[in-house]
Design a protein around this motif. Sequence first.
Motif, PDB file in Angstrom:
ATOM      1  N   GLU A  10       2.810  -7.987  -8.007  1.00  0.00           N
ATOM      2  CA  GLU A  10       3.116  -6.735  -8.680  1.00  0.00           C
ATOM      3  C   GLU A  10       3.152  -5.559  -7.705  1.00  0.00           C
ATOM      4  OE1 GLU A  10       0.181  -6.336 -11.723  1.00  0.00           O
ATOM      5  OE2 GLU A  10       0.957  -8.036 -12.866  1.00  0.00           O
ATOM      6  N   ARG A  11       2.545  -5.711  -6.538  1.00  0.00           N
ATOM      7  CA  ARG A  11       2.444  -4.625  -5.566  1.00  0.00           C
ATOM      8  C   ARG A  11       3.484  -4.713  -4.451  1.00  0.00           C
ATOM      9  NH1 ARG A  11       0.085  -0.754  -7.757  1.00  0.00           N
ATOM     10  NH2 ARG A  11      -0.909   0.064  -5.935  1.00  0.00           N
ATOM     11  N   LEU A  12       4.202  -5.811  -4.359  1.00  0.00           N
ATOM     12  CA  LEU A  12       5.161  -6.002  -3.266  1.00  0.00           C
ATOM     13  C   LEU A  12       6.573  -6.137  -3.810  1.00  0.00           C
ATOM     14  CD1 LEU A  12       3.163  -8.553  -1.094  1.00  0.00           C
ATOM     15  CD2 LEU A  12       3.410  -6.098  -0.704  1.00  0.00           C
ATOM     16  N   ASP A  13       7.481  -5.378  -3.245  1.00  0.00           N
ATOM     17  CA  ASP A  13       8.894  -5.434  -3.592  1.00  0.00           C
ATOM     18  C   ASP A  13       9.665  -5.795  -2.330  1.00  0.00           C
ATOM     19  OD1 ASP A  13      11.500  -5.041  -4.453  1.00  0.00           O
ATOM     20  OD2 ASP A  13      11.269  -2.897  -4.807  1.00  0.00           O
ATOM     21  N   PRO A  67      -0.288  -2.932   1.188  1.00  0.00           N
ATOM     22  CA  PRO A  67       0.152  -3.664  -0.007  1.00  0.00           C
ATOM     23  C   PRO A  67      -0.744  -3.423  -1.222  1.00  0.00           C
ATOM     24  CG  PRO A  67       0.110  -5.107   1.909  1.00  0.00           C
ATOM     25  CD  PRO A  67      -0.579  -3.833   2.299  1.00  0.00           C
ATOM     26  N   GLY A  70      -0.122   0.056  -2.743  1.00  0.00           N
ATOM     27  CA  GLY A  70       1.210   0.274  -3.298  1.00  0.00           C
ATOM     28  C   GLY A  70       2.267   0.831  -2.377  1.00  0.00           C
ATOM     29  N   TYR A  72       4.342  -0.660  -0.760  1.00  0.00           N
ATOM     30  CA  TYR A  72       5.549  -1.498  -0.882  1.00  0.00           C
ATOM     31  C   TYR A  72       5.765  -1.963  -2.314  1.00  0.00           C
ATOM     32  CZ  TYR A  72       4.589  -1.338   4.042  1.00  0.00           C
ATOM     33  OH  TYR A  72       4.307  -0.886   5.306  1.00  0.00           O
ATOM     34  N   SER A  73       5.237  -1.222  -3.263  1.00  0.00           N
ATOM     35  CA  SER A  73       5.345  -1.595  -4.666  1.00  0.00           C
ATOM     36  C   SER A  73       6.749  -1.308  -5.191  1.00  0.00           C
ATOM     37  CB  SER A  73       4.303  -0.838  -5.482  1.00  0.00           C
ATOM     38  OG  SER A  73       4.517   0.549  -5.384  1.00  0.00           O
TER      39      SER A  73
END
Length: 138
Positions: A10-13, A67, A70, A72-73
């Motif tokens: 949920e925190r990494l895009d 990470p 957030g 890279y969220s």
Amino acid sequence: MATSTSFLEERLDAGALPLAVGDVLAIFLLVTVGVIQHNGVSYLSTDPVGWVLTAVPFIIGWALIAPILGAYSPGAAESAKSAVPLAIRSWVVAAVLGAVIRWSPLFEGGADPIFIGVMLVFGTVAISLWRTIYFRIV
């Protein structure tokens, strides 16, 4: 049936990968400028291990904290307006963690309070500037 996602998922895009690469380069560049300021340009070639080891605690701090907080969220890779504040809040914690790691017996150099302050201020500027430039060119 609903699928479960982990906290990190949920925190990494994946779209934030260019930000991650640039963030690490900005941190490394910041440390490099400091190393040159204190030791001269020749230090980069006479003690490259020392140069890199100066950056490692802060890279570790960033890799652990960014990470989770957030940086890279989802949404971080959409605009500077969202990406910069996420990076700043991550950097403040990551820089303190980096200083603690640098202060530990694993690394030489210690973590003088002035050094920590410099890393907090100039790290915030470096990462914010990088992310702002990134969104102006993409």
